[in-house]
Design a protein around this motif. Structure first.
Motif, PDB file in Angstrom:
ATOM      1  N   LEU A   1       0.834  -1.203   0.000  1.00 33.81           N
ATOM      2  CA  LEU A   1       0.000   0.000   0.000  1.00 33.81           C
ATOM      3  C   LEU A   1       0.873   1.260   0.000  1.00 33.81           C
ATOM      4  CD1 LEU A   1      -3.047   0.658   0.094  1.00 33.81           C
ATOM      5  CD2 LEU A   1      -2.796   0.957   2.551  1.00 33.81           C
ATOM      6  N   MET A   2       1.967   1.235   0.740  1.00 28.72           N
ATOM      7  CA  MET A   2       2.895   2.374   0.775  1.00 28.72           C
ATOM      8  C   MET A   2       3.549   2.599  -0.591  1.00 28.72           C
ATOM      9  SD  MET A   2       3.083   3.940   3.707  1.00 28.72           S
ATOM     10  CE  MET A   2       4.507   4.933   3.199  1.00 28.72           C
ATOM     11  N   ILE A   3       3.847   1.486  -1.292  1.00 28.43           N
ATOM     12  CA  ILE A   3       4.584   1.599  -2.552  1.00 28.43           C
ATOM     13  C   ILE A   3       3.682   2.230  -3.620  1.00 28.43           C
ATOM     14  CG2 ILE A   3       5.768   0.303  -4.371  1.00 28.43           C
ATOM     15  CD1 ILE A   3       6.481  -1.749  -2.145  1.00 28.43           C
ATOM     16  N   GLY A   4       4.119   3.341  -4.161  1.00 29.96           N
ATOM     17  CA  GLY A   4       3.315   4.068  -5.146  1.00 29.96           C
ATOM     18  C   GLY A   4       2.352   5.063  -4.523  1.00 29.96           C
ATOM     19  N   SER A   5       2.428   5.272  -3.198  1.00 24.59           N
ATOM     20  CA  SER A   5       1.463   6.163  -2.549  1.00 24.59           C
ATOM     21  C   SER A   5       1.922   7.624  -2.558  1.00 24.59           C
ATOM     22  CB  SER A   5       1.162   5.699  -1.126  1.00 24.59           C
ATOM     23  OG  SER A   5       2.311   5.816  -0.311  1.00 24.59           O
ATOM     24  N   GLU A   6       3.057   7.891  -3.168  1.00 23.97           N
ATOM     25  CA  GLU A   6       3.498   9.265  -3.443  1.00 23.97           C
ATOM     26  C   GLU A   6       3.487  10.174  -2.211  1.00 23.97           C
ATOM     27  OE1 GLU A   6       2.116  10.943  -7.227  1.00 23.97           O
ATOM     28  OE2 GLU A   6       1.227   9.020  -7.758  1.00 23.97           O
ATOM     29  N   GLY A   7       3.915   9.629  -1.104  1.00 20.90           N
ATOM     30  CA  GLY A   7       4.064  10.463   0.093  1.00 20.90           C
ATOM     31  C   GLY A   7       2.767  10.867   0.756  1.00 20.90           C
ATOM     32  N   THR A   8       1.669  10.198   0.439  1.00 24.28           N
ATOM     33  CA  THR A   8       0.384  10.594   1.021  1.00 24.28           C
ATOM     34  C   THR A   8       0.022   9.800   2.275  1.00 24.28           C
ATOM     35  OG1 THR A   8      -0.846   9.024  -0.353  1.00 24.28           O
ATOM     36  CG2 THR A   8      -0.538  11.250  -1.243  1.00 24.28           C
ATOM     37  N   LEU A   9       0.784   8.731   2.566  1.00 28.12           N
ATOM     38  CA  LEU A   9       0.422   7.862   3.695  1.00 28.12           C
ATOM     39  C   LEU A   9       1.438   7.889   4.833  1.00 28.12           C
ATOM     40  CD1 LEU A   9      -0.798   4.624   1.845  1.00 28.12           C
ATOM     41  CD2 LEU A   9      -2.128   6.647   2.472  1.00 28.12           C
ATOM     42  N   GLY A  10       2.661   8.244   4.521  1.00 26.60           N
ATOM     43  CA  GLY A  10       3.718   8.212   5.523  1.00 26.60           C
ATOM     44  C   GLY A  10       5.034   8.497   4.828  1.00 26.60           C
ATOM     45  N   ILE A  11       6.111   8.553   5.601  1.00 27.94           N
ATOM     46  CA  ILE A  11       7.429   8.811   5.017  1.00 27.94           C
ATOM     47  C   ILE A  11       8.312   7.579   5.219  1.00 27.94           C
ATOM     48  CG2 ILE A  11       9.468  10.295   5.026  1.00 27.94           C
ATOM     49  CD1 ILE A  11       7.758  12.590   5.876  1.00 27.94           C
ATOM     50  N   VAL A  12       8.773   7.017   4.113  1.00 29.12           N
ATOM     51  CA  VAL A  12       9.637   5.837   4.169  1.00 29.12           C
ATOM     52  C   VAL A  12      11.015   6.268   4.639  1.00 29.12           C
ATOM     53  CG1 VAL A  12      10.786   4.071   2.781  1.00 29.12           C
ATOM     54  CG2 VAL A  12       8.366   4.601   2.384  1.00 29.12           C
ATOM     55  N   VAL A  13      11.473   5.685   5.760  1.00 30.14           N
ATOM     56  CA  VAL A  13      12.788   6.049   6.300  1.00 30.14           C
ATOM     57  C   VAL A  13      13.770   4.879   6.265  1.00 30.14           C
ATOM     58  CG1 VAL A  13      11.951   7.948   7.741  1.00 30.14           C
ATOM     59  CG2 VAL A  13      11.951   5.610   8.646  1.00 30.14           C
ATOM     60  N   GLY A  14      13.309   3.730   5.803  1.00 27.74           N
ATOM     61  CA  GLY A  14      14.184   2.572   5.664  1.00 27.74           C
ATOM     62  C   GLY A  14      13.470   1.519   4.854  1.00 27.74           C
ATOM     63  N   ALA A  15      14.234   0.695   4.120  1.00 33.58           N
ATOM     64  CA  ALA A  15      13.600  -0.333   3.293  1.00 33.58           C
ATOM     65  C   ALA A  15      14.449  -1.586   3.267  1.00 33.58           C
ATOM     66  CB  ALA A  15      13.407   0.184   1.869  1.00 33.58           C
TER      67      ALA A  15
ATOM     68  N   VAL B   1      -9.039   5.228   2.978  1.00 32.04           N
ATOM     69  CA  VAL B   1      -7.788   4.574   3.367  1.00 32.04           C
ATOM     70  C   VAL B   1      -6.738   5.628   3.705  1.00 32.04           C
ATOM     71  CG1 VAL B   1      -5.894   3.107   2.590  1.00 32.04           C
ATOM     72  CG2 VAL B   1      -8.263   2.478   2.054  1.00 32.04           C
ATOM     73  N   LYS B   2      -6.657   6.645   2.855  1.00 33.57           N
ATOM     74  CA  LYS B   2      -5.730   7.754   3.127  1.00 33.57           C
ATOM     75  C   LYS B   2      -6.022   8.378   4.500  1.00 33.57           C
ATOM     76  CE  LYS B   2      -3.889  12.088   2.497  1.00 33.57           C
ATOM     77  NZ  LYS B   2      -2.514  12.426   2.819  1.00 33.57           N
ATOM     78  N   ALA B   3      -7.302   8.584   4.800  1.00 31.87           N
ATOM     79  CA  ALA B   3      -7.688   9.196   6.077  1.00 31.87           C
ATOM     80  C   ALA B   3      -7.328   8.311   7.266  1.00 31.87           C
ATOM     81  CB  ALA B   3      -9.178   9.522   6.087  1.00 31.87           C
ATOM     82  N   ALA B   4      -7.328   6.984   7.059  1.00 35.81           N
ATOM     83  CA  ALA B   4      -6.937   6.071   8.139  1.00 35.81           C
ATOM     84  C   ALA B   4      -5.470   6.295   8.511  1.00 35.81           C
ATOM     85  CB  ALA B   4      -7.167   4.620   7.717  1.00 35.81           C
ATOM     86  N   PHE B   5      -4.642   6.604   7.525  1.00 37.96           N
ATOM     87  CA  PHE B   5      -3.222   6.884   7.778  1.00 37.96           C
ATOM     88  C   PHE B   5      -3.004   8.320   8.260  1.00 37.96           C
ATOM     89  CE2 PHE B   5      -0.357   3.508   6.188  1.00 37.96           C
ATOM     90  CZ  PHE B   5      -1.288   2.636   5.664  1.00 37.96           C
TER      91      PHE B   5
ATOM     92  N   GLY C   1      -4.947  15.030   7.391  1.00 38.84           N
ATOM     93  CA  GLY C   1      -4.747  15.422   5.989  1.00 38.84           C
ATOM     94  C   GLY C   1      -3.530  16.299   5.765  1.00 38.84           C
ATOM     95  N   ILE C   2      -2.452  16.034   6.518  1.00 45.68           N
ATOM     96  CA  ILE C   2      -1.255  16.884   6.367  1.00 45.68           C
ATOM     97  C   ILE C   2      -0.208  16.298   5.434  1.00 45.68           C
ATOM     98  CG2 ILE C   2      -1.508  18.013   8.625  1.00 45.68           C
ATOM     99  CD1 ILE C   2       0.713  16.144   9.671  1.00 45.68           C
ATOM    100  N   LEU C   3      -0.361  15.038   5.029  1.00 42.01           N
ATOM    101  CA  LEU C   3       0.684  14.413   4.207  1.00 42.01           C
ATOM    102  C   LEU C   3       0.445  14.627   2.712  1.00 42.01           C
ATOM    103  CD1 LEU C   3       1.458  11.132   6.130  1.00 42.01           C
ATOM    104  CD2 LEU C   3       3.164  12.743   5.267  1.00 42.01           C
ATOM    105  N   ASN C   4       1.296  15.445   2.124  1.00 41.38           N
ATOM    106  CA  ASN C   4       1.261  15.740   0.690  1.00 41.38           C
ATOM    107  C   ASN C   4      -0.153  16.039   0.185  1.00 41.38           C
ATOM    108  OD1 ASN C   4       3.145  16.274  -1.235  1.00 41.38           O
ATOM    109  ND2 ASN C   4       3.455  14.165  -1.906  1.00 41.38           N
ATOM    110  N   PRO C   5      -0.838  16.970   0.828  1.00 40.70           N
ATOM    111  CA  PRO C   5      -2.213  17.264   0.389  1.00 40.70           C
ATOM    112  C   PRO C   5      -2.244  17.788  -1.046  1.00 40.70           C
ATOM    113  CG  PRO C   5      -1.424  18.913   1.960  1.00 40.70           C
ATOM    114  CD  PRO C   5      -0.405  17.818   1.942  1.00 40.70           C
ATOM    115  N   GLY C   6      -3.299  17.432  -1.756  1.00 39.13           N
ATOM    116  CA  GLY C   6      -3.438  17.903  -3.140  1.00 39.13           C
ATOM    117  C   GLY C   6      -2.638  17.092  -4.147  1.00 39.13           C
ATOM    118  N   LYS C   7      -1.963  16.035  -3.676  1.00 43.28           N
ATOM    119  CA  LYS C   7      -1.202  15.196  -4.593  1.00 43.28           C
ATOM    120  C   LYS C   7      -1.855  13.824  -4.690  1.00 43.28           C
ATOM    121  CE  LYS C   7       2.131  18.346  -4.324  1.00 43.28           C
ATOM    122  NZ  LYS C   7       3.150  18.231  -3.293  1.00 43.28           N
ATOM    123  N   ALA C   8      -1.723  13.210  -5.817  1.00 40.81           N
ATOM    124  CA  ALA C   8      -2.037  11.786  -6.029  1.00 40.81           C
ATOM    125  C   ALA C   8      -3.509  11.413  -5.884  1.00 40.81           C
ATOM    126  CB  ALA C   8      -1.181  10.879  -5.135  1.00 40.81           C
TER     127      ALA C   8
END
Lengths: 447, 447
Positions: B192-206, B431-435, B439-446
Motif C-alpha cells: 500500500l505504501m509503494i506508489g502512494s506518493e508520500g500521502t500515507l507516511g514517510i519511508v525512512v528505511g527499506a 484509506v488515506k484518512a486512516a493513515f 490530511g497533512i501528508l502531501n495534500p493535493g497530490k495523487a
C-alpha cells in the motif's frame, strides 16, 4: 434473523439452508470447527448475487464469512452461529485468456490446478502453487496470498494478480488495479486485498498475470544428511552460490523416519530436495549436487521422470504420513533463509521442553517452515499451545513472521500484536474500518 | 508560522530556510513549479529527525511534502507556500547486505544506480530500473512504484520490496512487511505504501529483495519499420511467441526523425529495440530477429558491446533529443500489450486534431507509452491539455491506465475519477484518512 428479504433478493436455489451444507461451512482444513452452524449460505453464481447478499447483510448488520472450497489451514473461512456464508464456489469460469497480454480473467471459484491445465493449452502458466492446488481456488489463493514450493524463484500470489473485481461491504462493486503490466494510478488496493482473508471485501473476479511455461528439462537432486544443521547449511550454501532452484525443500529427521514407516521405504536422516528448471537446469543441478555432497549429503541426481518423481514423493507424502500417526496441527513460520538452522533447533528445543511431538519440514528455498504438531485426540493440549507460543516467539526473534503462506485466520490472532506492534495493529484496524465501517466482513478473523 | 518549536526539536543544521534551497523545492522534473516557496526544509539525517518533524507538523497542522532527489515527473514532490518539506536526501546509507537472504537494508536517499554498484560487488542486483536511475533515489522509486525498461521480465518496484520503516503522520514509527520471502501476517501495508506518493507516511528505511546478477551474454536486436503499426505488430508477435525479452522498446517515426536531427545519424522509420539476456540469449535473439524481419523490419543483431550500445543509445538519447526541440511534457499511458498499435494511432489522431506536436515512444514489452508533447514557451497550451485529455480517455477506453510508472502527482489528478470511478475514489480517500486523519501528508497530490 429472518431470511425473507434475502430470499426475495435472490433466485431460490442460491440461498442454501440445508443443515448438511451448513455443517460443512463450520470447518475448513485447519482442524477447527465453529460451535454452531451459520444462518445460511449464499451459493453465488453471479456477481449480482454477491452484491445482493452484501446489501442485505449491511442492511441487517449480519456478519458475513466469505468462502469458496474451504481448504484453508488457519480457520479464515469457518462460519458460526448468526453468520451468513457468501460462497463463490460455483463461480468458476475462465472468462478470457490473452497470449499476447500474458493475462487471463477468471471467476474466483476456479481451482488452481484446473486453471493451470486450461492455461497449459496456451503455453501459459499461473505460478502460485500451494500444496493444495488440486482443491484450492484462485479466490482462496488470493485471500491468503498463497505460496507453495516455487516461491523463492517465482514469487507468491501477490506478484501474479493485476486487477480484482471486489464487492464491498455495502454491496457496491469496484475494480481495483490495472489490466496492464504497469500501473500506478491510486493506492494499490489490489495488493491490499491479497492476503486480507475476506476482511475487506469479496473478490468476484480477477485478472491474473501469467508467464510462458518454463522451457527446458527439469533436474532433481535428493540428498540425505546426518542432521538438520548440516542440511540447512547445505541449502544456505546453494543460495550463497547465487543458484536459483525452482524448488528447495528440507524434511527433518523425525519427519523422514515417519515417512519411512508410512511408505515402507528405507530411509533416514534429514532430506533435502532440489529441483532446477529452465535452460541451464543440467549444469545448475550438477553444481547443486556438488554443494550438497561437500556438506556431507548422500546425493542422488536425475532427470529421469520416474526417479525424479520418487524423490519428490518423499516430500509430497509428508502430510499424509504425519496424519497416519495422529491429529496434525500445521504451523507456518517464515524466517530469513540464513536463520533456517537456528529455527529448526528452536523447534526441537521447544518440543523437548514441553514433551510434545513436533515434526518440522521447510521450504528451504524461501525460509518457510511448517513445524507440525502430531497428537492423539481432537484438541491440542495446553503443552502444545505453550510450545507453539515458544516457536512463534523464536520465529519473530529471528526476524521472521508468524505465517508465511497460510494466513492468520483464527489460529494466530493472539500473537499478531507481538509481530506488528500496537501502533501498526491500530493502523491496520483503521484501514479495515475504511473498507468495512460496520465490521460485518469476517469479524474475528485475521485482525 | 513560527519555526521555533521545530528548531528546538532538531539539530540547527537540519532545519534549512536558505532561500535558494527553498526555491529548489518548488519544482521537480515535471516542468511544474509552485507559486511560493515552502516554509522550511527538514534535511533529515536520522529517523528521529523525520519523527520530530512529523510530530511538529501534526501538532501545528502544517502540510508536509516528503522529498528526496526531486527527480519526479508528476509533481509529487513539489512544495508550496505554508508547507514543510521533509527531505530524506541525506539518509543514503546501505546498512546491510545478505547474499544468503538475497536482501539488503537501505536508507531511502540512496540512489538507485549507486545501490546497484555496491550490490554488484556481491553478485546481486535490485531490478527496478527507471530511466532516472543515476539520479533518482530508492525512496522515490518506492514512492512512485517506479518501473523502467526491464519490467515485463523483471517486474516493478513493488515486487522487490520486502519491508518498510515508515514514519506516520503523527510521528510514530512502524515497520511494515517482513524480512522474509513469504509473510502474510496482517494487511499488506508495504504494498500500500509503494506508489502512494508520500500521502500515507514517510519511508525512512527499506528491506529490499534482491536477485543474483543475470548469467550469460546479452544480445541486442535493432530494427527499423515503415510505420508504428507494423513495428507494434512485430512486438506483439514476439510476445505471442512466448519470448521474454529483457528489453523491448518502440520509438515512433517522428521521434526517430528528431533523433536523426539531434544525433546527426541517418535513420528513418519506427524503431524497435530488443535485448535478450540469460542463458538462452543467443537463440532467443535469433528468433526475435526472425520475427521482426518477417514483419518487414530492417534488422541488425549483435552481441558486440559497442554495436549494441549504439543501438541502445537510439532509445536512451530520446529525451535529450526532444528537449533540444522545445519544452517537453511527458505522458505515461499504459495499455495491455495487445492494444499498443491502437494507442499509437489514437495519439497521432489526437495530435492531428488539435494541431500539437506529440511524439510517442513505448516500453513495448509491457505496453507503457510515453506520448511526449514538445512545445515552445514554458506552459502547455489549451490545445495540448485538450489533446492530453483525449489521449488519457483513449488509453482508459483501451483497458489502460493514466500512469504506468510516473505517478499521479499533481498532473493527472483531474482524470483520476475517470479511471477509478466515484466509489473506488471514495474508498481510496478513506484509506488515506486512516493513515493521515489530519490530511497533512502531501495534500493535493495523487488522490
Amino acid at each position: 434473523m429472518s431470511l425473507d428479504a434475502l430470499r426475495a433478493a435472490l433466485p431460490p436455489h442460491v440461498v442454501v439452508t440445508d443443515p448438511a451444507a451448513l455443517d460443512v461451512a463450520r470447518a475448513d482444513k485447519s482442524g477447527h470447527r465453529s460451535v454452531a452452524p451459520p444462518l445460511a449460505i449464499v451459493e453465488a453464481e453471479a456477481v449480482e448475487h454477491v452484491q445482493a447478499a452484501m446489501a442485505w447483510a449491511s442492511a441487517h448488520r449480519v456478519p458475513v464469512v466469505p468462502r469458496a472450497a474451504g481448504t484453508g489451514l488457519a480457520g479464515g473461512a469457518i462460519a458460526g452461529g448468526g453468520e451468513l456464508v457468501v460462497s463463490v464456489d460455483r463461480m468458476r469460469r475462465l472468462r478470457d485468456v490473452s497470449v499476447v497480454d500474458q493475462s487471463c480473467v477468471v471467476e474466483p471459484g476456479i481451482r488452481n490446478a484446473e486453471l493451470n491445465e486450461l492455461l497449459a493449452a496456451h503455453g501459459l502458466w499461473w505460478p502460485p502453487d500451494p500444496a493444495s492446488r488440486a482443491i484450492s481456488t484462485v479466490g482462496g489463493n488470493i485471500a491468503t496470498n498463497a505460496g507453495g514450493l516455487l516461491c523463492a524463484k517465482y514469487g507468491v500470489t501477490r506478484e501474479w494478480v493485476l486487477a480484482l473485481d471486489v464487492v464491498l461491504a455495502d454491496g457496491s462493486l469496484v475494480t481495483t488495479g490495472h489490466r496492464t503490466v504497469k500501473g500506478v494510478t491510486g493506492l494499490d488496493l489490489t495488493a491490499l486485498m491479497i492476503g486480507s482473508e475476506g476482511t475487506l471485501g469479496i473478490v468476484v473476479g480477477a485478472t491474473l498475470k501469467l508467464r510462458p511455461l518454463v522451457e527446458g528439462p527439469v533436474w532433481t537432486v535428493g540428498a540425505f544428511f546426518a542432521d538438520e544443521a548440516s542440511a540447512a547449511a547445505a541449502c544456505t550454501a546453494v543460495t550463497a552460490a547465487r543458484i536459483r532452484p525452482a524448488i528447495m525443500e528440507l524434511v527433518g529427521r523425525e519427519a523422514v523416519s515417519m515417512l519411512a514407516a508410512y511408505t515402507g521405504r528405507a530411509m533416514a536422516g534429514a532430506f533435502v530436495l532440489v529441483q532446477t528448471d529452465d535452460l541451464g537446469a543440467d549444469t545448475t543441478s550438477a553444481a547443486v549436487a556438488e554443494i550438497l555432497a561437500a556438506h556431507g549429503g548422500a546425493v542422488e541426481r536425475t532427470d529421469d521422470l520416474t526417479q525424479s518423481d520418487a524423490l519428490v514423493q518423499v516430500r509430497r507424502q509428508l502430510h499424509f504420513a504425519l496424519e497416519s500417526f495422529g491429529t496434525v496441527l500445521v504451523e507456518d513460520i517464515s524466517v530469513p533463509r540464513s536463520r533456517l538452522a537456528e529455527m529448526f533447533r528452536a523447534c526441537d528445543e521447544a518440543a523437548r521442553r514441553h514433551g510434545v511431538r513436533l515434526v518440522t519440514s521447510a521450504h528451504a528455498g524461501d525460509g518457510n517452515l511448517h513445524p507440525t504438531f502430531v497428537f492423539d485426540g481432537t484438541e491440542p493440549s495446553e503443552e502444545i499451545w505453550a510450545c507453539a507460543h515458544e516457536v512463534f516467539t523464536a520465529g519473530i526473534a529471528l526476524g521472521g513472521t508468524l505465517t508465511g503462506e497460510h494466513g492468520v485466520g483464527i489460529l494466530k490472532r493472539r500473537w499478531l500484536v507481538d509481530e506488528l506492534g500496537e501502533r501498526q495493529l491500530a493502523l491496520q484496524r483503521a484501514v479495515k474500518a475504511a473498507f468495512d465501517p460496520l465490521g460485518i466482513l469476517n469479524p474475528g478473523k485475521a485482525l
